[in-house]
Design a protein around this motif. Structure first.
Motif, PDB file in Angstrom:
ATOM      1  N   UNK A  97       0.932  -1.030   0.138  1.00 31.69           N
ATOM      2  CA  UNK A  97      -0.126   0.108  -0.032  1.00 31.69           C
ATOM      3  C   UNK A  97       0.729   1.289  -0.060  1.00 31.69           C
ATOM      4  N   UNK A  98       2.262   1.130   0.558  1.00 34.62           N
ATOM      5  CA  UNK A  98       2.991   2.193   0.661  1.00 34.62           C
ATOM      6  C   UNK A  98       3.690   2.662  -0.680  1.00 34.62           C
ATOM      7  N   UNK A  99       3.305   1.719  -1.798  1.00 34.71           N
ATOM      8  CA  UNK A  99       4.022   1.997  -3.054  1.00 34.71           C
ATOM      9  C   UNK A  99       5.267   2.272  -3.044  1.00 34.71           C
ATOM     10  N   UNK A 100       6.279   1.424  -2.608  1.00 35.09           N
ATOM     11  CA  UNK A 100       7.608   1.900  -2.710  1.00 35.09           C
ATOM     12  C   UNK A 100       8.251   1.861  -3.997  1.00 35.09           C
ATOM     13  N   UNK A 101       9.220   2.576  -4.274  1.00 37.84           N
ATOM     14  CA  UNK A 101       9.926   2.696  -5.613  1.00 37.84           C
ATOM     15  C   UNK A 101      10.228   1.147  -6.127  1.00 37.84           C
ATOM     16  N   UNK A 102      10.547   0.181  -5.347  1.00 38.42           N
ATOM     17  CA  UNK A 102      10.732  -0.997  -5.843  1.00 38.42           C
ATOM     18  C   UNK A 102       9.800  -1.950  -6.271  1.00 38.42           C
ATOM     19  N   UNK A 103       8.347  -1.236  -5.978  1.00 43.18           N
ATOM     20  CA  UNK A 103       7.235  -2.320  -6.313  1.00 43.18           C
ATOM     21  C   UNK A 103       7.314  -3.000  -7.495  1.00 43.18           C
ATOM     22  N   UNK A 104       7.596  -2.525  -8.735  1.00 40.23           N
ATOM     23  CA  UNK A 104       7.278  -2.916  -9.814  1.00 40.23           C
ATOM     24  C   UNK A 104       8.387  -4.308 -10.087  1.00 40.23           C
ATOM     25  N   UNK A 105       9.609  -4.327  -9.150  1.00 42.69           N
ATOM     26  CA  UNK A 105      10.465  -5.250  -9.177  1.00 42.69           C
ATOM     27  C   UNK A 105      10.395  -6.513  -7.934  1.00 42.69           C
ATOM     28  N   UNK A 106       9.666  -6.156  -7.001  1.00 42.32           N
ATOM     29  CA  UNK A 106       9.528  -6.598  -5.775  1.00 42.32           C
ATOM     30  C   UNK A 106       8.868  -7.954  -5.894  1.00 42.32           C
ATOM     31  N   UNK A 107       9.506  -9.004  -5.377  1.00 39.29           N
ATOM     32  CA  UNK A 107       8.830 -10.466  -5.742  1.00 39.29           C
ATOM     33  C   UNK A 107       8.514 -10.901  -4.254  1.00 39.29           C
ATOM     34  N   UNK A 108       7.473 -10.729  -3.661  1.00 41.46           N
ATOM     35  CA  UNK A 108       7.540 -10.704  -2.298  1.00 41.46           C
ATOM     36  C   UNK A 108       6.713 -12.036  -2.015  1.00 41.46           C
ATOM     37  N   UNK A 109       7.409 -12.958  -1.221  1.00 39.80           N
ATOM     38  CA  UNK A 109       7.083 -14.435  -0.726  1.00 39.80           C
ATOM     39  C   UNK A 109       6.656 -14.601   0.734  1.00 39.80           C
ATOM     40  N   UNK A 110       5.235 -15.016   1.021  1.00 41.55           N
ATOM     41  CA  UNK A 110       5.321 -14.867   2.476  1.00 41.55           C
ATOM     42  C   UNK A 110       5.284 -16.266   2.963  1.00 41.55           C
ATOM     43  N   UNK A 111       6.077 -16.333   4.026  1.00 41.44           N
ATOM     44  CA  UNK A 111       6.153 -18.149   4.503  1.00 41.44           C
ATOM     45  C   UNK A 111       5.324 -17.876   5.802  1.00 41.44           C
ATOM     46  N   UNK A 112       4.546 -18.723   5.814  1.00 45.71           N
ATOM     47  CA  UNK A 112       3.610 -18.907   7.091  1.00 45.71           C
ATOM     48  C   UNK A 112       3.105 -20.246   7.297  1.00 45.71           C
ATOM     49  N   UNK A 113       3.603 -20.821   8.386  1.00 43.22           N
ATOM     50  CA  UNK A 113       3.492 -22.246   8.666  1.00 43.22           C
ATOM     51  C   UNK A 113       1.837 -22.439   8.705  1.00 43.22           C
ATOM     52  N   UNK A 114       1.232 -21.700   9.132  1.00 48.57           N
ATOM     53  CA  UNK A 114      -0.216 -21.481   9.538  1.00 48.57           C
ATOM     54  C   UNK A 114      -0.943 -21.669   8.026  1.00 48.57           C
ATOM     55  N   UNK A 115      -1.317 -22.661   7.435  1.00 52.33           N
ATOM     56  CA  UNK A 115      -2.017 -22.362   6.062  1.00 52.33           C
ATOM     57  C   UNK A 115      -3.367 -21.531   6.344  1.00 52.33           C
ATOM     58  N   UNK A 116      -4.140 -21.767   7.306  1.00 47.71           N
ATOM     59  CA  UNK A 116      -5.137 -20.988   7.594  1.00 47.71           C
ATOM     60  C   UNK A 116      -5.079 -19.633   7.402  1.00 47.71           C
ATOM     61  N   UNK A 117      -4.071 -18.852   7.454  1.00 47.84           N
ATOM     62  CA  UNK A 117      -3.809 -17.705   7.299  1.00 47.84           C
ATOM     63  C   UNK A 117      -3.576 -17.014   5.938  1.00 47.84           C
ATOM     64  N   UNK A 118      -3.166 -18.068   5.012  1.00 46.61           N
ATOM     65  CA  UNK A 118      -2.794 -17.737   3.644  1.00 46.61           C
ATOM     66  C   UNK A 118      -4.024 -16.882   2.809  1.00 46.61           C
TER      67      UNK A 118
END
Ligand SMILES: C[S@@+](CC[C@H](N)C(=O)[O-])C[C@H]1O[C@@H](n2cnc3c(N)ncnc32)[C@H](O)[C@@H]1O
Length: 353
Positions: A97-118
């Motif tokens: 939401x903060x729209x960083x300058x790197x946004x277009x390149x950003x490949x964000x991976x979210x690691x969360x063991x609780x799949x219920x939160x995905x």
């Protein structure tokens, strides 16, 4: 007693005691019954408030930090960033939401063991249960960020007795979960003596088996030129913890408050442990250690608050409606995030492999 507690009692009656780390893993992550596996966790309507849950300001500052690190790396595209222990994805949402300058390149991976939160992870991100293999996100460096993950990774507990060191295990007696001390010697006892020299009889310390492994993996994933940034409640040394009552560093939380004995109602409360930095340093000493307040100031929180105030004025104060209120709320968010006796006093550990 909780359903998980009853099941543990009958298991332990049949099979004998387990280490505290195994107990904690069950209490937090047992499918359907553990605290995180049954809907507990961070959030305004849940059990405690973490920095990303205070509001969008924390993520906005992290977005600025990411821009700085992206610049340092020569603006790679893609720019792989892994958020570990992402919970419901609130930090990732604020970063985007903060729209960083790197946004277009950003490949964000979210690691969360609780799949219920995905399901609440923001679109455009990838959710997974464990850290990616080193090299699997591309040949270049990776940034790994973790907010309040390490304190949630199971710890072993050891106690100093008149006879020497003993592991604190969890067993069952008379239908209840109880502590059982299992004495040990050898190299493990020497390790305890080195970490907590002169610990008096009765002293206890945590042993960070899982956090140490996590750090090893995270550093391998980050690779040369990458970064691992972990924000948590930490203490410089294990010896410092040995001088305190266990309840001062092994805490339980439920319903926005401190809870009681971790063995009493497993699955109904969070169990967290202050992170002794000296144990992580055995893997690799952090390159930088500073408070959350110092980290946020370094990455421009004061400027974001000032911009929010200016925007509030520009929109005519309360007459400006929700956008004006959101802009002004940055001040109160900053107060919470910078509070030296609260979130501002957390430690930001940074490794640059
Ligand atoms: C205290 S919560 C913090 C959530 C979020 N980072 C925040 O600051 O609001 C810790 C989260 O880490 C997750 N977790 C625990 N062990 C994990 C592991 N080994 N890998 C990934 N996530 C894990 C838990 O399920 C939980 O959602």
């Amino acid at each position: 007693m909780s359903e998980l507690g009853r099941r543990l009692v009958s298991h332990l009656e049949a099979h004998g005691p387990i280490g505290f780390a195994d107990f904690q893993a069950q209490a937090l992550y047992a499918p359907g019954l553990g605290f995180y596996a049954s809907g507990g966790g961070a959030g305004r309507r849940r059990d405690f408030l973490t920095s990303p849950e205070v509001g969008p300001l924390f993520g906005a500052v992290v977005a600025r930090a990411l821009d700085g690190w992206w610049d340092d790396l020569g603006r790679p595209d893609p720019f792989p960033v892994v958020e570990a222990g992402a919970g419901p994805g609130t930090l990732a949402r604020s970063i985007l939401a903060a729209a960083p300058r790197c946004a277009a390149a950003l490949a964000l991976v979210l690691v969360e063991v609780g799949e219920a939160q995905w399901p609440t992870h923001p679109s455009g991100t990838t959710s997974r249960a464990d850290l990616p293999e080193p090299g699997s996100l591309g040949p270049g460096p990776v940034v790994v960020v973790a907010n309040e993950l390490l304190d949630n990774l199971p710890v072993a507990l050891v106690a100093r007795t008149a006879e020497g060191w003993a592991e604190v295990q969890v067993g069952a007696r008379d239908g209840r979960l109880v502590e059982v001390l299992a004495p040990f010697g050898g190299e493990q006892a020497t390790w305890c003596d080195l970490r907590a020299p002169g610990a008096p009889v009765g002293a206890r310390i945590p042993v960070l088996a899982e956090a140490v492994d996590w750090l090893r993996q995270a550093l391998a994933l980050a690779g040369p030129g990458g970064r691992v940034v972990a924000v948590d409640y930490a203490r410089p040394t294990t010896g410092e913890l040995a001088a305190l009552d266990q309840a001062a560093w092994l805490r339980t939380y439920a319903a926005h408050g401190r809870s009681g004995d971790p063995l009493a109602e497993p699955g109904t409360c969070d169990i967290t442990c202050d992170v002794p930095i000296d144990q992580l340093a055995l893997v690799a000493p952090p390159d930088r250690v500073r408070t959350q307040a110092a980290f946020l100031r370094e990455h421009g929180i004061d400027q974001l608050v000032a911009e929010g105030r200016a925007r509030w004025e520009e929109l005519g104060g309360i007459a400006g409606g929700l956008p004006a209120i959101a802009a002004r709320s940055r001040s109160s968010e900053a107060n919470a995030l910078l509070d030296p006796d609260g979130l501002g006093g957390f430690t930001v550990l940074e490794w640059r492999p």
